[in-house]
Motif scaffolding. Structure first.
Motif, PDB file in Angstrom:
ATOM      1  N   SER A 115       4.036  62.597   7.513  1.00 17.33           N
ATOM      2  CA  SER A 115       5.278  62.299   6.805  1.00 17.33           C
ATOM      3  C   SER A 115       5.116  60.930   6.163  1.00 17.33           C
ATOM      4  CB  SER A 115       6.459  62.291   7.780  1.00 17.33           C
ATOM      5  OG  SER A 115       6.688  63.592   8.270  1.00 17.33           O
ATOM      6  N   ALA A 116       5.154  60.884   4.845  1.00 18.26           N
ATOM      7  CA  ALA A 116       4.979  59.633   4.113  1.00 18.26           C
ATOM      8  C   ALA A 116       6.277  58.820   4.165  1.00 18.26           C
ATOM      9  CB  ALA A 116       4.594  59.921   2.668  1.00 18.26           C
ATOM     10  N   GLU A 120       8.152  62.397   1.553  1.00 17.77           N
ATOM     11  CA  GLU A 120       7.362  63.616   1.358  1.00 17.77           C
ATOM     12  C   GLU A 120       6.473  63.838   2.581  1.00 17.77           C
ATOM     13  OE1 GLU A 120       6.444  64.194  -3.325  1.00 17.77           O
ATOM     14  OE2 GLU A 120       5.156  62.821  -2.247  1.00 17.77           O
ATOM     15  N   TYR A 121       6.129  65.102   2.784  1.00 20.79           N
ATOM     16  CA  TYR A 121       5.082  65.451   3.732  1.00 20.79           C
ATOM     17  C   TYR A 121       3.828  65.594   2.892  1.00 20.79           C
ATOM     18  CZ  TYR A 121       2.744  67.860   7.591  1.00 20.79           C
ATOM     19  OH  TYR A 121       1.881  68.205   8.610  1.00 20.79           O
ATOM     20  N   ARG A 122       2.724  64.982   3.301  1.00 18.85           N
ATOM     21  CA  ARG A 122       1.559  64.985   2.423  1.00 18.85           C
ATOM     22  C   ARG A 122       0.251  64.935   3.212  1.00 18.85           C
ATOM     23  NH1 ARG A 122      -0.345  59.226   0.530  1.00 18.85           N
ATOM     24  NH2 ARG A 122      -0.050  58.097   2.470  1.00 18.85           N
ATOM     25  N   ASP A 129     -16.984  66.174  -5.447  1.00 17.98           N
ATOM     26  CA  ASP A 129     -17.354  65.057  -6.313  1.00 17.98           C
ATOM     27  C   ASP A 129     -16.623  63.775  -5.942  1.00 17.98           C
ATOM     28  OD1 ASP A 129     -19.282  66.120  -8.302  1.00 17.98           O
ATOM     29  OD2 ASP A 129     -17.638  67.504  -8.713  1.00 17.98           O
ATOM     30  N   GLY A 130     -15.739  63.843  -4.942  1.00 16.25           N
ATOM     31  CA  GLY A 130     -15.010  62.670  -4.488  1.00 16.25           C
ATOM     32  C   GLY A 130     -13.650  62.473  -5.134  1.00 16.25           C
ATOM     33  N   HIS A 131     -13.222  63.363  -6.057  1.00 15.11           N
ATOM     34  CA  HIS A 131     -11.897  63.255  -6.660  1.00 15.11           C
ATOM     35  C   HIS A 131     -10.847  63.533  -5.590  1.00 15.11           C
ATOM     36  CE1 HIS A 131     -13.896  63.108 -10.471  1.00 15.11           C
ATOM     37  NE2 HIS A 131     -14.387  64.310 -10.309  1.00 15.11           N
ATOM     38  N   LEU A 132      -9.749  62.777  -5.617  1.00 21.07           N
ATOM     39  CA  LEU A 132      -8.707  62.901  -4.607  1.00 21.07           C
ATOM     40  C   LEU A 132      -7.619  63.878  -5.040  1.00 21.07           C
ATOM     41  CD1 LEU A 132      -8.348  59.145  -3.603  1.00 21.07           C
ATOM     42  CD2 LEU A 132      -9.774  60.924  -2.548  1.00 21.07           C
ATOM     43  N   TRP A 133      -7.227  64.732  -4.095  1.00 14.69           N
ATOM     44  CA  TRP A 133      -6.176  65.733  -4.303  1.00 14.69           C
ATOM     45  C   TRP A 133      -5.138  65.531  -3.222  1.00 14.69           C
ATOM     46  CZ3 TRP A 133      -6.596  69.328  -8.285  1.00 14.69           C
ATOM     47  CH2 TRP A 133      -7.820  69.329  -8.969  1.00 14.69           C
ATOM     48  N   GLN A 134      -3.902  65.215  -3.625  1.00 13.15           N
ATOM     49  CA  GLN A 134      -2.809  65.041  -2.671  1.00 13.15           C
ATOM     50  C   GLN A 134      -1.983  66.323  -2.642  1.00 13.15           C
ATOM     51  OE1 GLN A 134      -0.043  61.450  -1.715  1.00 13.15           O
ATOM     52  NE2 GLN A 134       0.666  62.335  -3.637  1.00 13.15           N
ATOM     53  N   LEU A 135      -1.755  66.845  -1.461  1.00 18.32           N
ATOM     54  CA  LEU A 135      -0.971  68.041  -1.250  1.00 18.32           C
ATOM     55  C   LEU A 135       0.369  67.604  -0.658  1.00 18.32           C
ATOM     56  CD1 LEU A 135      -3.863  69.992   0.472  1.00 18.32           C
ATOM     57  CD2 LEU A 135      -3.235  70.058  -1.956  1.00 18.32           C
ATOM     58  N   THR A 136       1.484  67.971  -1.284  1.00 20.12           N
ATOM     59  CA  THR A 136       2.784  67.483  -0.822  1.00 20.12           C
ATOM     60  C   THR A 136       3.811  68.611  -0.689  1.00 20.12           C
ATOM     61  OG1 THR A 136       3.709  67.086  -3.030  1.00 20.12           O
ATOM     62  CG2 THR A 136       2.440  65.292  -2.048  1.00 20.12           C
ATOM     63  N   SER A 137       4.829  68.325   0.083  1.00 15.98           N
ATOM     64  CA  SER A 137       6.048  69.146   0.101  1.00 15.98           C
ATOM     65  C   SER A 137       7.211  68.215   0.341  1.00 15.98           C
ATOM     66  CB  SER A 137       5.975  70.244   1.168  1.00 15.98           C
ATOM     67  OG  SER A 137       6.058  69.686   2.461  1.00 15.98           O
ATOM     68  N   ARG A 138       8.372  68.590  -0.152  1.00 17.40           N
ATOM     69  CA  ARG A 138       9.574  67.745  -0.002  1.00 17.40           C
ATOM     70  C   ARG A 138      10.435  68.251   1.131  1.00 17.40           C
ATOM     71  NH1 ARG A 138       9.899  64.351  -4.341  1.00 17.40           N
ATOM     72  NH2 ARG A 138       8.687  65.011  -6.127  1.00 17.40           N
TER      73      ARG A 138
END
Length: 138
Positions: A115-116, A120-122, A129-138
């Motif tokens: 819980s951020a 958000e929950y994330r 390749d090291g790219h960042l992907w944030q997965l969220t829900s409200r």
């Protein structure tokens, strides 16, 4: 208006598997000889997609003939720091947990589901390749 985010990749097949199986994104298009859609795109929403550009591709896309600093060949190592974050909003905390678990089998966890402070929950995962992907829900 349609938006495309272009990110460099070292390995199209590995990126395709991560996007499709790890993040659960649709990867439309006809398959090339390597079995990966060309161009390699993943649908983020009705109006936004991410396109993975292979080594040498940024020079071709931008028409530059000199060295292209954003080319996949010059990416920092996958474990190095990044300054690009793509966020995907999912339907529930369970969806974030499930997508994070699937992505972890193909990428690398950066922030476990939490819980951020902003509500958000994330979770954050890095692709091959090291790219960042944030997965969220409200």
């Amino acid at each position: 208006m349609r938006t495309t985010i272009a990110l460099p990749t070292r390995d199209r097949a590995r990126s395709h598997t991560f996007l499709r199986d790890g993040l659960g994104l649709e990867t439309p298009g006809e398959l090339a000889d390597d079995g990966v859609p060309e161009p390699l795109r993943a649908t983020l929403s009705d109006s936004c997609e991410v396109m993975m550009i292979p080594t040498g591709g940024f020079k071709w896309v931008t028409g530059q003939l000199d060295d292209e600093p954003m080319d996949a060949a010059t990416l920092p190592p996958p474990e190095g720091p990044k300054q690009c974050l793509v966020t995907i909003e999912l339907g529930s905390q369970d969806d974030v947990d499930a997508r994070y678990a699937a992505a972890m089998t193909l990428g690398r966890g950066m922030i476990e589901p939490e819980s951020a402070p902003w509500g958000e929950y994330r979770a954050v995962v890095a692709d091959p390749d090291g790219h960042l992907w944030q997965l969220t829900s409200r």
